[in-house]
Design a protein around this motif. Structure first.
Motif, PDB file in Angstrom:
ATOM      1  N   MET A  59       0.657  -1.145   0.011  1.00 11.91           N
ATOM      2  CA  MET A  59       0.080  -0.086  -0.145  1.00 11.91           C
ATOM      3  C   MET A  59       0.882   1.122   0.012  1.00 11.91           C
ATOM      4  SD  MET A  59      -2.605   1.157   2.736  1.00 11.91           S
ATOM      5  CE  MET A  59      -2.658  -0.258   3.670  1.00 11.91           C
ATOM      6  N   GLU A  60       0.581   2.223  -0.872  1.00 12.70           N
ATOM      7  CA  GLU A  60       1.295   3.549  -0.774  1.00 12.70           C
ATOM      8  C   GLU A  60       0.414   4.569  -0.457  1.00 12.70           C
ATOM      9  OE1 GLU A  60       2.840   4.372  -4.627  1.00 12.70           O
ATOM     10  OE2 GLU A  60       1.165   3.595  -5.617  1.00 12.70           O
ATOM     11  N   ILE A  61       1.010   5.744   0.143  1.00  9.87           N
ATOM     12  CA  ILE A  61       0.203   7.046   0.316  1.00  9.87           C
ATOM     13  C   ILE A  61       0.819   7.857  -0.658  1.00  9.87           C
ATOM     14  CG2 ILE A  61      -0.576   8.670   1.990  1.00  9.87           C
ATOM     15  CD1 ILE A  61      -1.396   5.742   2.882  1.00  9.87           C
ATOM     16  N   ILE A  62      -0.262   8.572  -1.569  1.00  6.08           N
ATOM     17  CA  ILE A  62      -0.119   9.539  -2.420  1.00  6.08           C
ATOM     18  C   ILE A  62      -0.901  10.431  -2.281  1.00  6.08           C
ATOM     19  CG2 ILE A  62       1.057   7.826  -4.190  1.00  6.08           C
ATOM     20  CD1 ILE A  62      -1.427   7.564  -5.717  1.00  6.08           C
ATOM     21  N   ARG A  63      -0.521  11.642  -2.980  1.00  3.28           N
ATOM     22  CA  ARG A  63      -1.210  13.039  -3.127  1.00  3.28           C
ATOM     23  C   ARG A  63      -2.410  12.511  -3.948  1.00  3.28           C
ATOM     24  NH1 ARG A  63      -0.798  18.158  -1.576  1.00  3.28           N
ATOM     25  NH2 ARG A  63       1.538  18.097  -0.986  1.00  3.28           N
ATOM     26  N   PHE A  64      -3.486  13.311  -3.697  1.00  2.14           N
ATOM     27  CA  PHE A  64      -4.749  13.006  -4.400  1.00  2.14           C
ATOM     28  C   PHE A  64      -4.571  13.702  -5.535  1.00  2.14           C
ATOM     29  CE2 PHE A  64      -8.834  15.018  -5.656  1.00  2.14           C
ATOM     30  CZ  PHE A  64      -9.799  14.181  -5.729  1.00  2.14           C
ATOM     31  N   TRP A 123      -4.676  13.267   0.737  1.00  7.13           N
ATOM     32  CA  TRP A 123      -3.984  12.294   0.499  1.00  7.13           C
ATOM     33  C   TRP A 123      -4.620  10.826   0.116  1.00  7.13           C
ATOM     34  CZ3 TRP A 123       1.383  12.932  -0.409  1.00  7.13           C
ATOM     35  CH2 TRP A 123       1.797  14.079  -0.022  1.00  7.13           C
ATOM     36  N   VAL A 124      -4.352   9.995  -0.436  1.00  5.00           N
ATOM     37  CA  VAL A 124      -5.029   8.589  -0.878  1.00  5.00           C
ATOM     38  C   VAL A 124      -4.138   7.601  -0.418  1.00  5.00           C
ATOM     39  CG1 VAL A 124      -7.017   9.550  -2.199  1.00  5.00           C
ATOM     40  CG2 VAL A 124      -4.814   8.518  -3.242  1.00  5.00           C
ATOM     41  N   ALA A 125      -4.879   6.519   0.154  1.00  7.01           N
ATOM     42  CA  ALA A 125      -4.241   5.059   0.242  1.00  7.01           C
ATOM     43  C   ALA A 125      -4.590   4.458  -1.029  1.00  7.01           C
ATOM     44  CB  ALA A 125      -4.525   4.500   1.643  1.00  7.01           C
ATOM     45  N   VAL A 126      -3.644   3.777  -1.612  1.00  2.63           N
ATOM     46  CA  VAL A 126      -3.928   3.244  -2.756  1.00  2.63           C
ATOM     47  C   VAL A 126      -3.278   1.592  -2.703  1.00  2.63           C
ATOM     48  CG1 VAL A 126      -3.388   2.782  -5.296  1.00  2.63           C
ATOM     49  CG2 VAL A 126      -3.541   5.152  -4.192  1.00  2.63           C
ATOM     50  N   GLU A 127      -4.021   0.699  -2.909  1.00  2.00           N
ATOM     51  CA  GLU A 127      -3.226  -0.837  -2.688  1.00  2.00           C
ATOM     52  C   GLU A 127      -3.730  -1.656  -4.148  1.00  2.00           C
ATOM     53  OE1 GLU A 127      -3.563  -3.205   1.077  1.00  2.00           O
ATOM     54  OE2 GLU A 127      -5.434  -3.634  -0.027  1.00  2.00           O
ATOM     55  N   GLN A 128      -2.767  -1.796  -5.018  1.00  2.00           N
ATOM     56  CA  GLN A 128      -2.915  -2.746  -6.080  1.00  2.00           C
ATOM     57  C   GLN A 128      -3.740  -1.835  -6.817  1.00  2.00           C
ATOM     58  OE1 GLN A 128      -4.157  -6.534  -5.216  1.00  2.00           O
ATOM     59  NE2 GLN A 128      -2.443  -7.298  -4.418  1.00  2.00           N
ATOM     60  N   GLY A 146      -5.318  -1.737   8.765  1.00  2.00           N
ATOM     61  CA  GLY A 146      -4.212  -0.656   8.848  1.00  2.00           C
ATOM     62  C   GLY A 146      -3.969   0.453   8.138  1.00  2.00           C
ATOM     63  N   VAL A 147      -5.156   0.570   7.235  1.00  2.00           N
ATOM     64  CA  VAL A 147      -5.189   1.875   6.239  1.00  2.00           C
ATOM     65  C   VAL A 147      -5.343   3.036   6.977  1.00  2.00           C
ATOM     66  CG1 VAL A 147      -6.327   2.801   4.556  1.00  2.00           C
ATOM     67  CG2 VAL A 147      -6.204   0.385   4.620  1.00  2.00           C
ATOM     68  N   GLY A 148      -6.218   3.267   7.838  1.00  2.00           N
ATOM     69  CA  GLY A 148      -6.344   4.417   8.584  1.00  2.00           C
ATOM     70  C   GLY A 148      -5.151   4.938   9.388  1.00  2.00           C
ATOM     71  N   LEU A 149      -4.257   3.933  10.012  1.00  2.00           N
ATOM     72  CA  LEU A 149      -3.149   4.131  10.618  1.00  2.00           C
ATOM     73  C   LEU A 149      -2.068   4.479   9.714  1.00  2.00           C
ATOM     74  CD1 LEU A 149      -1.289   3.948  13.354  1.00  2.00           C
ATOM     75  CD2 LEU A 149      -1.055   1.652  12.929  1.00  2.00           C
TER      76      LEU A 149
END
Length: 94
Positions: free
Chosen positions: A1-6, A49-54, A83-86
């Protein structure tokens, strides 16, 4: 999972997460008037910021930067307790 700018192409996914999460969890109020366009209105002017998984957006955090205030933190109901929220919170702390 990565956190990237919207980015604009994340809009549909984040708006859907925002709507589905509020309808699912806000059982104490009438949510029938909620709609997908609430996301744009409720996050206007915020850093997102968005959490992106695959390649799929699974959550987002929005920050009112001028006051360092986390305004929204939402995770797709299908991705809760993973664990996305964390990860979003830890990113916001930076």
């Amino acid at each position: 999972m990565e956190i990237i700018r919207f980015q604009p192409h994340h809009y549909e996914a984040t708006a859907r997460i925002y709507l589905e999460s509020r309808v699912t969890t806000f059982s104490f109020i009438d949510t029938t008037a909620y709609c997908l366009t609430d996301f744009a209105k409720d996050t206007d002017g915020e850093e997102i910021w968005v959490a992106v998984e695959q390649g799929i957006v699974v959550g987002f955090i929005s920050i009112w930067s001028s006051e360092n205030f986390i305004h929204h933190l939402f995770v797709s109901p299908q991705h809760l307790k993973r664990g996305v929220g964390l990860k979003l919170l830890n990113h916001a702390k930076k």
